[in-house]
Design a protein around this motif. Structure first.
Motif, short mmCIF file in Angstrom:
data_model
loop_
_atom_site.label_atom_id
_atom_site.label_comp_id
_atom_site.label_asym_id
_atom_site.label_seq_id
_atom_site.Cartn_x
_atom_site.Cartn_y
_atom_site.Cartn_z
N PHE A 102 -5.94 25.46 -22.62
CA PHE A 102 -5.03 25.43 -21.24
C PHE A 102 -3.66 25.23 -21.94
O PHE A 102 -3.26 24.70 -22.69
N GLU A 103 -2.80 26.04 -21.05
CA GLU A 103 -1.32 25.82 -21.18
C GLU A 103 -0.82 24.89 -20.38
O GLU A 103 0.09 23.96 -20.70
N LYS A 104 -0.84 25.27 -18.99
CA LYS A 104 -0.50 24.40 -17.68
C LYS A 104 -1.52 24.22 -16.84
O LYS A 104 -2.16 25.03 -16.25
N ILE A 105 -1.39 22.81 -16.33
CA ILE A 105 -2.07 22.37 -15.20
C ILE A 105 -1.43 21.91 -14.10
O ILE A 105 -0.80 21.03 -14.18
N ALA A 106 -1.30 22.56 -12.96
CA ALA A 106 -0.55 22.22 -11.82
C ALA A 106 -1.62 21.46 -10.82
O ALA A 106 -2.59 22.09 -10.48
N ILE A 107 -1.30 20.22 -10.62
CA ILE A 107 -2.27 19.32 -9.84
C ILE A 107 -1.79 19.18 -8.54
O ILE A 107 -0.70 18.41 -8.30
N VAL A 108 -2.50 19.54 -7.42
CA VAL A 108 -1.78 19.62 -5.99
C VAL A 108 -2.64 18.42 -5.54
O VAL A 108 -3.99 18.14 -5.31
N GLY A 109 -2.19 17.14 -4.89
CA GLY A 109 -2.88 16.29 -4.40
C GLY A 109 -1.78 15.57 -3.24
O GLY A 109 -0.74 15.96 -2.99
N GLU A 110 -2.54 14.35 -2.94
CA GLU A 110 -1.53 13.42 -1.96
C GLU A 110 -1.70 12.09 -2.37
O GLU A 110 -2.98 11.58 -2.87
N GLY A 111 -0.75 11.32 -2.44
CA GLY A 111 -0.85 9.85 -2.44
C GLY A 111 -0.47 9.33 -3.97
O GLY A 111 -0.58 10.22 -4.91
N LYS A 112 -0.16 8.23 -4.09
CA LYS A 112 0.36 7.73 -5.55
C LYS A 112 -0.87 7.67 -6.61
O LYS A 112 -0.64 7.95 -7.62
N LEU A 113 -1.99 7.39 -6.12
CA LEU A 113 -3.13 7.34 -7.06
C LEU A 113 -3.40 8.74 -7.75
O LEU A 113 -3.74 8.66 -8.79
N GLN A 114 -3.52 9.57 -6.78
CA GLN A 114 -3.62 11.30 -7.28
C GLN A 114 -2.36 11.45 -8.35
O GLN A 114 -2.58 12.09 -9.44
N GLN A 115 -1.27 10.96 -7.79
CA GLN A 115 0.05 11.46 -8.67
C GLN A 115 -0.22 10.48 -10.08
O GLN A 115 0.04 11.17 -11.33
N MET A 130 -2.95 9.80 -11.51
CA MET A 130 -4.26 10.48 -12.41
C MET A 130 -3.41 11.72 -13.13
O MET A 130 -3.77 11.87 -14.30
N ALA A 131 -2.53 12.38 -12.48
CA ALA A 131 -2.05 13.38 -12.96
C ALA A 131 -1.20 13.17 -14.27
O ALA A 131 -1.26 13.74 -15.31
N LYS A 132 -0.51 12.03 -14.02
CA LYS A 132 0.50 11.52 -15.31
C LYS A 132 -0.36 11.01 -16.36
O LYS A 132 -0.16 11.43 -17.49
#
Length: 126
Positions: free
Chosen positions: A84-97, A99-101
């Motif tokens: 994998f090179e890049k993963i763009a994670i689309v979500g909503e809310g601080k918890l999902q944000q 998780m992406a970090k």
């Protein structure tokens, strides 16, 4: 009696001249969801010598993982993380944000959180 929907759908999209995999996660993921998804992922990258996969992951409807499913997710990262090179994670809310970090810190690919698919696609096309 209510029926809870859960699972992962996998697809391929094109944006401009680039292709990328799409994942849409819904509900609380189970080990069985990964048993269906992992062979699809592996067949999609089979035969590619050095895959450089960009991913658009929509987790807006994700409610979490069962413990064994979380382990399955980690195993995918270990087995295929360098593909994998890049993963763009689309979500909503601080918890999902958050998780992406976490994903960005502990994985070899570049992961970034977005509020919209449009922004995510633009970043994947850079």
């Amino acid at each position: 009696m209510s029926v809870e929907t859960h699972g992962i759908s996998v697809g391929i999209e094109r944006s401009g001249s680039k292709f990328y995999m799409t994942f849409v996660a819904v509900g609380k993921l189970t080990h069985e969801d990964y048993q269906y998804m992992v062979p699809m992922l592996e067949s999609a990258i089979a035969g590619v010598d050095e895959p450089e996969i960009n991913v658009l992951a929509d987790i807006t409807e994700l409610e979490g993982w069962e413990l064994r499913a979380a382990w399955d997710d980690l195993k995918i990262g270990i087995a295929h993380g360098k593909s994998f090179e890049k993963i763009a994670i689309v979500g909503e809310g601080k918890l999902q944000q958050w998780m992406a970090k976490i994903a960005d810190w502990f994985t070899p690919y570049d992961a970034k959180f977005f509020d919209s698919k449009k922004q995510a696609r633009e970043w994947l096309n850079d």
